[in-house]
Design an enzyme around this catalytic site. Structure first.
Site, mmCIF file in Angstrom:
data_model
loop_
_atom_site.group_PDB
_atom_site.id
_atom_site.type_symbol
_atom_site.label_atom_id
_atom_site.label_comp_id
_atom_site.label_asym_id
_atom_site.label_seq_id
_atom_site.Cartn_x
_atom_site.Cartn_y
_atom_site.Cartn_z
ATOM 1 N N ASP A 106 41.799 30.738 33.220
ATOM 2 C CA ASP A 106 40.495 30.146 32.944
ATOM 3 C C ASP A 106 39.589 31.146 32.221
ATOM 4 O OD1 ASP A 106 41.132 27.738 34.146
ATOM 5 O OD2 ASP A 106 40.319 28.313 36.101
ATOM 6 N N TYR A 124 47.022 37.414 42.312
ATOM 7 C CA TYR A 124 45.614 37.402 41.916
ATOM 8 C C TYR A 124 44.775 38.187 42.917
ATOM 9 C CZ TYR A 124 46.879 33.301 39.058
ATOM 10 O OH TYR A 124 47.459 32.444 38.160
ATOM 11 N N ASP A 177 34.111 26.807 41.009
ATOM 12 C CA ASP A 177 33.871 28.177 40.545
ATOM 13 C C ASP A 177 32.481 28.238 39.919
ATOM 14 O OD1 ASP A 177 34.144 26.981 38.053
ATOM 15 O OD2 ASP A 177 35.888 28.152 37.435
ATOM 16 N N ARG A 204 40.946 28.314 42.545
ATOM 17 C CA ARG A 204 39.665 27.622 42.771
ATOM 18 C C ARG A 204 39.783 26.621 43.917
ATOM 19 N NH1 ARG A 204 38.110 24.620 37.727
ATOM 20 N NH2 ARG A 204 40.238 24.928 36.987
#
Length: 237
Positions: free
Chosen positions: A54, A82, A96, A188
């Site tokens: 993203d 992540y 987000d 997310r």
């Protein structure tokens, strides 16, 4: 330092990049393609990435060139790691920072024990609903196209796998995390669901991809370092 030639890119390269904040994955691929073409004098070269990040995320983006674009599907299927931050006590429609806070929730009941006790339910194979603000397609349109028009759309859940999920810093309302997960996992959505699990709300406020399989962001290029590996542009460029 590696010095690339036009033939190197045509024969195929796997290039690791640290995607900058607010760049789309597509923008970075386009920039790399343009750099290769302009520095190496190539009119046409296949360039693609192995897994979207993203715009509000940074970190590892694998870019393949030439014949190695055939390996993209194989690379996409590898486990990803992540790190990032959940902000508790508030939700957003996009899960987000792309959208504004729409609801707030108390966090007085939250502590290290409550937060860590919520983690086991997210380990292993789980059902997850992708965010409505995502690039997944439904009836030929991206989900975010429906979301930005305020249109309701039914989203099906999908099975994803999370092999590791730990909280690395707790400083409420923020908690930092590290996650290792399968292809197709939305961090997310994990943030949103984690907020629900601790009887509050949460959204993703920072995200960085650190690994894809054995590939590590610590071994990646930024654009300046990549340009230094290329032949000088000809004077007419």
């Amino acid at each position: 330092m590696v010095n690339f030639t036009a033939e190197d890119f045509k024969n195929g390269q796997i290039l690791l990049f640290d995607k900058p904040l607010e760049w789309t994955s597509f923008q970075l691929v386009n920039k790399v393609r343009w750099l290769i073409r302009s520095h190496c004098g190539i009119k046409k070269i296949k360039v693609g990435h192995a897994g979207t990040l993203d715009p509000l995320a940074t970190g590892l983006l694998i870019i393949c060139t030439g014949k190695f674009t055939k390996r993209i599907q194989e690379l996409q299927g590898q486990e990803k790691e992540y790190t990032g931050t959940f902000t508790l006590g508030a939700t957003t429609p996009s899960y987000d920072l792309e959208t504004e806070v729409d609801n707030t929730f108390p966090i007085d009941h939250l502590n290290e024990e409550v937060l860590n006790n919520a983690i086991p339910q997210f380990l292993g194979e789980i059902e997850q609903y992708p965010p409505v603000f995502s690039a997944l397609k439904k009836d030929g349109k991206r989900l975010y196209e429906y979301a930005r028009k305020g249109e309701e759309v039914k989203i099906d859940s999908r099975k994803v796998s999370i092999s590791s999920f730990t909280l690395t810093r707790i400083n409420l309302p923020e908690v930092d995390f590290q996650v290792r997960c399968s292809k197709g996992t939305y961090i997310r959505s994990l943030a949103h669901d984690f907020g629900k699990a601790v009887e509050s709300g949460a959204h993703l406020s920072a995200l960085r991809r650190t690994k894809i399989g054995d590939f590590n962001v610590n071994d990646s290029y930024d654009l300046d370092r990549f340009i230094a590996t290329l032949p000088p542009k000809s004077p007419r460029e």
